[in-house]
Design an enzyme around this catalytic site. Structure first.
Site, PDB file in Angstrom:
ATOM      1  CE1 TYR A  77     -27.180  10.259  -5.710  1.00  0.00           C
ATOM      2  CE2 TYR A  77     -25.705  12.147  -5.736  1.00  0.00           C
ATOM      3  CZ  TYR A  77     -26.166  10.979  -6.307  1.00  0.00           C
ATOM      4  OH  TYR A  77     -25.580  10.543  -7.471  1.00  0.00           O
ATOM      5  CG  HIS A 135     -30.825   9.902 -10.429  1.00  0.00           C
ATOM      6  ND1 HIS A 135     -30.743  10.321  -9.127  1.00  0.00           N
ATOM      7  CD2 HIS A 135     -29.699   9.175 -10.643  1.00  0.00           C
ATOM      8  CE1 HIS A 135     -29.629   9.876  -8.574  1.00  0.00           C
ATOM      9  NE2 HIS A 135     -28.982   9.163  -9.479  1.00  0.00           N
TER      10      HIS A 135
END
Length: 305
Positions: A77, A135
Site C-alpha cells: 500500500y 498478502h
C-alpha cells in the site's frame, strides 16, 4: 518475479514498496504468545487500501478519533509510515490498538520475509504488529508455500507479530498453509466478500476450520451502494446502504475493514455494529450473489473455489 508481479497489479495498486531491511523493533530473544481462537480478531477495523500521503494520515487519524481501534495496512500500500505517524499523533496507546500488515510477494523468501517485516515495524513506529498476513498466495512465484509460511511463523516466534494469517487463499491453499504451520496458528483469511460475491464454499470451509473470515471490499468498490434491494432494506431500518452491507457481513460472522476518506462516513460505518437485520433481510441479500469479484490479479490470485 519482482517486476512481473507488480505489473500485474498496476491497474489497482501503486507500486511503492522498495526492499531494504532494518533491525528497528527486532528482539534478539524469542517470544511466545499464547494461542488464540478466531475471536481474537477485532470484528470492525478501518482499511487503508489506496490511501496515500496526507490522505492516509487524515483517514487513520479521523478513524481513531471516532472510535476505531483496529487498522489494516500492507507493505504494497505504500502507507505504513503514514499509518505510523497517524497513530503517533493520535495519542491512542499502542496497547489499545490492533494493527495488521501484510507481506508483499517480493518478500516471501526466507531471507527476505523477516527483514521486510522489521522494515514495516520501523515505518509503523512499533516493535511488533498484532497480525501479519501473507498478502497473496502467488502460485508459481518461485517460493514454496511451506517456505514462506514457515518464515511467517518464525516472525511470530521472534516477537515481531502476535498472530499470523493469510489473505486471498482458496480452500486447497489454506489446507497447505495449515499443514505448514499447524492447526490453530492461522487466525484469519482475509478475502474479498460482498453481497455480490458471497463465496459460500470457501467461507464454510474456513469457519469449519475455526479460521476467522475477514471481509475486504465489502461494498464492492461502491457498486452495492446503488443496489435497489439494499436501498429498500436500508430505508426499512432508517440506515444507509453501506451500513446494511456491513451489518450483513457482521451477522455472517465476518470481520470487516471498510475505508473512507470522509470522517462522517467513517463514523457512519461504525453504526453498522448496532444494526440488526432480520431473517427476511438476510434472505434477500443472499439472492444478490452474482460472483461479482472485483480483484483477481493474474499471477497472484489462486484458482477460486
Amino acid at each position: 518475479m519482482a517486476g512481473r508481479c507488480l505489473r500485474t497489479l498496476h491497474s489497482f495498486l501503486t507500486c511503492r514498496w522498495a526492499g531494504g531491511a532494518r533491525s528497528a523493533g527486532w528482539h534478539p530473544h524469542r517470544h511466545t504468545f499464547p494461542k488464540v481462537d478466531s475471536m481474537s480478531i477485532p470484528k470492525f477495523g478501518v482499511g487503508t487500501f489506496r490511501l496515500q500521503g496526507q490522505v492516509a494520515i487524515d483517514s487513520v487519524r479521523n478513524a481513531l478519533d471516532v472510535g476505531y481501534r483496529a487498522i489494516d495496512t500492507a507493505q504494497i500500500y505504500g502507507n505504513e509510515a503514514e499509518v505510523g505517524q497517524a497513530i503517533a499523533d493520535s495519542g491512542v496507546a499502542r496497547d489499545d490498538l490492533f494493527l495488521t500488515t501484510k507481506i508483499w510477494v517480493d518478500n516471501y523468501s526466507p531471507a527476505k520475509l523477516i527483514p521486510s517485516l522489521q522494515e514495516s515495524l520501523h515505518k509503523l513506529r512499533t516493535d511488533r504488529v498484532d497480525l501479519t498476513l501473507i498478502h497473496w498466495p502467488a502460485p508459481g512465484n518461485g517460493v514454496a508455500l511451506e517456505e514462506f509460511m514457515t518464515a511467517l511463523a518464525e516472525a511470530k516466534v521472534q516477537g515481531l507479530t502476535r498472530h499470523i494469517g493469510i489473505s486471498n487463499f482458496n480452500r486447497a491453499l489454506t489446507q497447505q498453509a495449515i499443514a505448514a504451520v499447524g492447526k490453530g496458528e492461522i487466525v484469519t483469511n482475509q478475502i474479498e466478500l460482498s453481497p455480490y460475491l458471497q463465496s459460500h464454499k470457501l467461507v464454510d470451509f474456513l469457519q469449519a476450520q475455526g479460521i476467522q473470515v475477514t471481509s475486504y471490499m465489502t461494498l464492492a468498490y461502491g457498486k452495492v451502494l446503488q443496489d435497489a434491494v439494499l436501498a429498500e432494506i436500508a430505508h426499512k431500518h432508517h440506515a444507509t446502504v453501506a451500513q446494511v452491507a456491513l451489518a450483513w457481513a457482521l451477522q455472517r460472522g465476518y470481520a470487516v475493514i471498510p475505508s473512507s476518506t470522509q470522517r462522517a462516513n467513517l463514523a457512519g460505518n461504525l453504526l453498522a455494529r448496532n444494526l440488526q437485520l432480520d431473517a427476511d433481510d438476510m434472505a434477500r441479500i443472499a439472492q444478490l450473489e452474482r460472483n461479482g469479484r472485483e480483484v483477481n490479479p493474474e499471477g497472484l490470485a489462486p484458482v477460486w473455489d
